[in-house]
Enzyme design. Sequence first.
Site, PDB file in Angstrom:
ATOM      1  N   HIS A  35      32.639 -49.393 -15.687  1.00 14.11           N
ATOM      2  CA  HIS A  35      33.005 -48.385 -16.674  1.00 14.11           C
ATOM      3  C   HIS A  35      33.368 -47.049 -16.033  1.00 14.11           C
ATOM      4  O   HIS A  35      33.605 -46.066 -16.744  1.00 14.11           O
ATOM      5  CB  HIS A  35      31.867 -48.184 -17.666  1.00 14.11           C
ATOM      6  CG  HIS A  35      31.520 -49.418 -18.433  1.00 14.11           C
ATOM      7  ND1 HIS A  35      32.215 -49.827 -19.543  1.00 14.11           N
ATOM      8  CD2 HIS A  35      30.540 -50.350 -18.235  1.00 14.11           C
ATOM      9  CE1 HIS A  35      31.694 -50.946 -20.008  1.00 14.11           C
ATOM     10  NE2 HIS A  35      30.683 -51.285 -19.231  1.00 14.11           N
ATOM     11  N   LYS A  41      39.170 -53.464 -17.597  1.00 15.03           N
ATOM     12  CA  LYS A  41      38.912 -52.301 -18.453  1.00 15.03           C
ATOM     13  C   LYS A  41      40.027 -51.270 -18.235  1.00 15.03           C
ATOM     14  O   LYS A  41      41.068 -51.357 -18.861  1.00 15.03           O
ATOM     15  CB  LYS A  41      37.512 -51.758 -18.180  1.00 15.03           C
ATOM     16  CG  LYS A  41      36.425 -52.743 -18.631  1.00 15.03           C
ATOM     17  CD  LYS A  41      35.042 -52.234 -18.417  1.00 15.03           C
ATOM     18  CE  LYS A  41      34.002 -53.104 -19.092  1.00 15.03           C
ATOM     19  NZ  LYS A  41      33.990 -54.503 -18.664  1.00 15.03           N
ATOM     20  N   SER A  94      26.590 -49.493 -19.877  1.00 15.29           N
ATOM     21  CA  SER A  94      27.396 -49.989 -20.986  1.00 15.29           C
ATOM     22  C   SER A  94      26.716 -49.856 -22.331  1.00 15.29           C
ATOM     23  O   SER A  94      27.367 -49.963 -23.367  1.00 15.29           O
ATOM     24  CB  SER A  94      27.758 -51.461 -20.741  1.00 15.29           C
ATOM     25  OG  SER A  94      26.593 -52.254 -20.642  1.00 15.29           O
TER      26      SER A  94
END
Length: 384
Positions: free
Chosen positions: A196, A228, A168
């Site tokens: 992610h 996300k 990140s």
Amino acid sequence: MFDWLDVRAGAREKAGLRRRLVPRSADPEVLDLAGNDYLGLARDPRVVAAAEAAARRWGAGSTGSRLVTGTVDAHAELERDLADFCGVESALVFSSGYLANLGTLSALGGPGTLMVADEYDHASLIDGLRLSRSDRLRVAHRDVTAVAAALRDRSRRRALVVTDSVFSVDGDLAPLAELAAVCREHAAGLVIDDAHGLGVLGPGGRGGPAAAGIAGRPDVVVTATLSKSLGSQGGVVLGPARVVRHLVETARSFIFDTGLAPASVGAAAEALAVLRREPELADRVRASARSLAERLRAAGLDAAEPAGAVVSVRAPSAAEAVGWAARCAEAGVAVGCFRPPSVPDHVSRLRLTARSDLTARELDRVAAVLVAAAPARAARPIAT
């Protein structure tokens, strides 16, 4: 009693490390590259409608922990869909990705276990390591040789390697295939935080482990967030059925926490269905991130090459990073600002998160705003 808090607050203010809660604007004129809505699904009418339908059916809250009244049919359906999509045996939904990491590491660790972690691992992984009561060793970023040495020389019978898939801080990719090979060679497990990666990497957005060819292996456990790419809320653990069974019975952040709200479950399920129907969304967000990084580097800024949706731009100092982000916000572009202790190498950054729905004109606007707002020293590479 609390006078010392004022002293600490003053020190943080002087160092440019003060943090403030700033409500997010609902103004569509603000171009948001600070949030993590990678596929642009948080406001998608289909996803919002699914959240509304789930709330009307099951209520605003889940009413209890998952083991009491907090599990509804929608939880089980989402878990089956996530497991099938990611190519694993089983899945377990938590109320946040943070709690999924805490629960996984605390339940799989303990005395007699060595946990080897990348120095850039997310804070939730680090906190999970601490709670696990395991022996812990942090190794240099992406250093497979150091991981292999730690596993080879360990005195503990059990061992886990813990890593993000996409980090990140700088948005770079972990060497997942190499780590998996080292773990197999030394009879260790591999825990991957794919927060992610899910929805961004791999075929159709199936995540970092799928991209590396290690999804579904019996010694690999994956955690991820639903907040996300799937535009909702919550976390999930994906892996062998016996691992999930163990977490249901022992993970404290699952057992003693209120279950994920039905609206979030419904939204995540519909977002996953959209991604299945529109797998090109994953390709678009990666292309958007690469294009943005190219624009920034062409303008002389120190932007890292993104592996996924995260574009990191280095700033000369913490204070200058804060000012840079504030000037971008004034110009209608929201960007993230990462300062110590959020970044482990003491280099402050702006973090931009690309989306699959960004247009070329919007990317041009972002680059122009960042360049115009940049501190004078931002164009020169910053030494770590």
